[in-house]
Design an enzyme around this catalytic site. Structure first.
Site, PDB file in Angstrom:
ATOM      1  N   SER A 165       0.923  -1.198   0.081  1.00 38.81           N
ATOM      2  CA  SER A 165      -0.121  -0.001  -0.103  1.00 38.81           C
ATOM      3  C   SER A 165       0.861   1.313  -0.029  1.00 38.81           C
ATOM      4  O   SER A 165       2.026   1.191   0.603  1.00 38.81           O
ATOM      5  CB  SER A 165      -0.756   0.064   1.194  1.00 38.81           C
ATOM      6  OG  SER A 165      -1.438   1.193   1.472  1.00 38.81           O
ATOM      7  N   TYR A 200      -2.359  -0.441   9.778  1.00 44.28           N
ATOM      8  CA  TYR A 200      -2.617  -1.016   8.523  1.00 44.28           C
ATOM      9  C   TYR A 200      -1.009  -0.998   7.823  1.00 44.28           C
ATOM     10  O   TYR A 200      -0.696  -1.945   6.991  1.00 44.28           O
ATOM     11  CB  TYR A 200      -3.722  -0.314   8.029  1.00 44.28           C
ATOM     12  CG  TYR A 200      -3.747  -0.747   6.485  1.00 44.28           C
ATOM     13  CD1 TYR A 200      -4.042  -1.802   5.978  1.00 44.28           C
ATOM     14  CD2 TYR A 200      -3.412   0.359   5.483  1.00 44.28           C
ATOM     15  CE1 TYR A 200      -4.259  -2.164   4.797  1.00 44.28           C
ATOM     16  CE2 TYR A 200      -3.583  -0.001   4.275  1.00 44.28           C
ATOM     17  CZ  TYR A 200      -3.794  -1.188   3.657  1.00 44.28           C
ATOM     18  OH  TYR A 200      -4.180  -1.467   2.632  1.00 44.28           O
TER      19      TYR A 200
END
Length: 373
Positions: free
Chosen positions: A142, A167
């Site tokens: 990401s 995350y």
């Protein structure tokens, strides 16, 4: 090729499976169909590929009635036995691991979900790939891994050791774990750092979906950091194109890698990292403007401070994909937003009218919008 794609009930996995099937590959799809967001949307995606909800049972294969080369198995990556059974059953050439616990803000209140899915689940994938001698493992990372980095555009050659959400930390952990397996077991691995993916069949927790839903229902939208944000919004077709380019090019040893000046994006092991984005950031307000233009309504905007775990700007340096694989994003934000709005209307409200808080002529949009900034 026979390709295992995890997360095929998810947004990116759904589109990737379709692309691979249409080019002639065989796909083994895996998803646990959890309730992080609307499971009906997930089942609808599967149904689009000929996988009927009524046939789905945990651990059991379902064959697509639309694509002869598509088989789906409901399974959780944290279930090591179920995953081992899948790897044993099918002679898999490559794995694209897109299944993960997504969302930055959700990680602030549900951290355990990220450790289970993104760490334990990914370890199981690595172990299965290692023992099955998979030719190439690609996995979703990401743009969030860039964290506190301010140097723009974000480059895979820069250090990313300062995440600002769990995350992001879990995705950086995936890259480190993959490198260890590449080094120890000669497993070719490629990290896919996605930048703000959007498009039809998108996730309900993403900004575009949230904004369109609110505007269509006549509700206000929340604009964080008072609108002073930009994102490298990347249309789903361009994301999939980038993945497919990389599936066919397994990571290799970098013969010029220098241990005294180590490049984070490659290694003496068969390991690589790529940004997949448009390489052209768009301001949040411009993005909202495009949504308003397509719906024909000016949104009621609530300007709020920055949220914890978020960053003001993202911008992908995609020179690696461009130079090595001739990758060129094709879909403009204008076209991409239009496609999403058309899909949303068709899927969620084909027989409903937009609630008209302030119906406008599209030709008046820019002047009205600019006075409200």
């Amino acid at each position: 090729m026979k390709i295992l794609v995890t997360g095929t009930a998810g947004f990116i996995g759904f589109h990737l499976a379709k692309h691979l099937l249409e080019r002639g590959d065989e796909v083994i799809g895996v998803d646990n169909i959890n309730d992080y967001y609307d499971v009906n949307l997930k089942y609808s995606r599967l149904n689009e590929h000929g996988i009927s909800q009524s046939q789905i049972q945990y651990g059991k294969e379902v064959e697509s009635v639309k694509y002869p080369g598509y088989k789906f198995v409901k399974a959780d990556l944290t279930d090591k036995t179920a995953l081992q059974n899948i790897f044993s059953e099918y002679k898999i050439d490559a794995v694209c691991n897109l299944a993960a616990q997504a969302g930055v803000r959700y990680s602030l209140t549900n951290p355990e979900a990220y450790i289970e899915s993104n760490i334990v689940g990914f370890l199981n994938v690595l172990e299965c790939c290692r023992h099955a001698k998979i030719k190439h493992l690609l996995y979703a990372s990401s743009s969030s891994v860039y964290g506190l980095n301010k140097k723009m555009p974000f480059s895979v050659n820069n250090n990313v050791d300062h995440p600002i959400s769990l995350y992001a930390a879990s995705k950086k952990s995936n890259e480190l774990m993959a490198h260890a397996y590449s080094h120890l077991f000669n497993l070719p691995t490629t990290a896919l750092r996605f930048f703000t993916v959007y498009g039809p069949w998108g996730r309900p927790d993403m900004a575009l979906f949230i904004f369109v839903k609110a505007i269509m229902e006549g509700k206000p939208i929340r604009v964080f950091n008072n609108g002073n944000m930009s994102r490298d919004f990347t249309y789903i077709d361009d994301i999939v194109e980038g993945i497919v380019h990389l599936i066919d090019k397994p990571a290799v040893h970098n013969a010029t890698w220098n241990a005294f000046e180590p490049d984070p994006a490659s290694s003496k092991a068969p390991f690589s990292v790529f940004n997949i984005g448009r390489g052209a950031p768009v301001s949040l307000l411009e993005f909202i403007n495009e949504i308003e233009s397509n719906i024909g309504v000016i949104a009621n905007k609530e300007y709020l401070p920055m949220q914890d775990g978020d960053v003001a700007d993202t911008w992908a340096d995609i020179s690696g994909l461009k130079n090595e694989l001739n990758y060129t994003p094709k879909i403009s934000v204008k076209e991409g937003v239009r496609n999403f709005v058309e899909w949303y209307k068709m899927f969620y409200c084909p027989d409903k009218e937009v609630k008209k808080r302030s119906r406008i002529k599209i030709s008046d949009q820019n002047s009205i919008f600019s006075t409200r900034i």
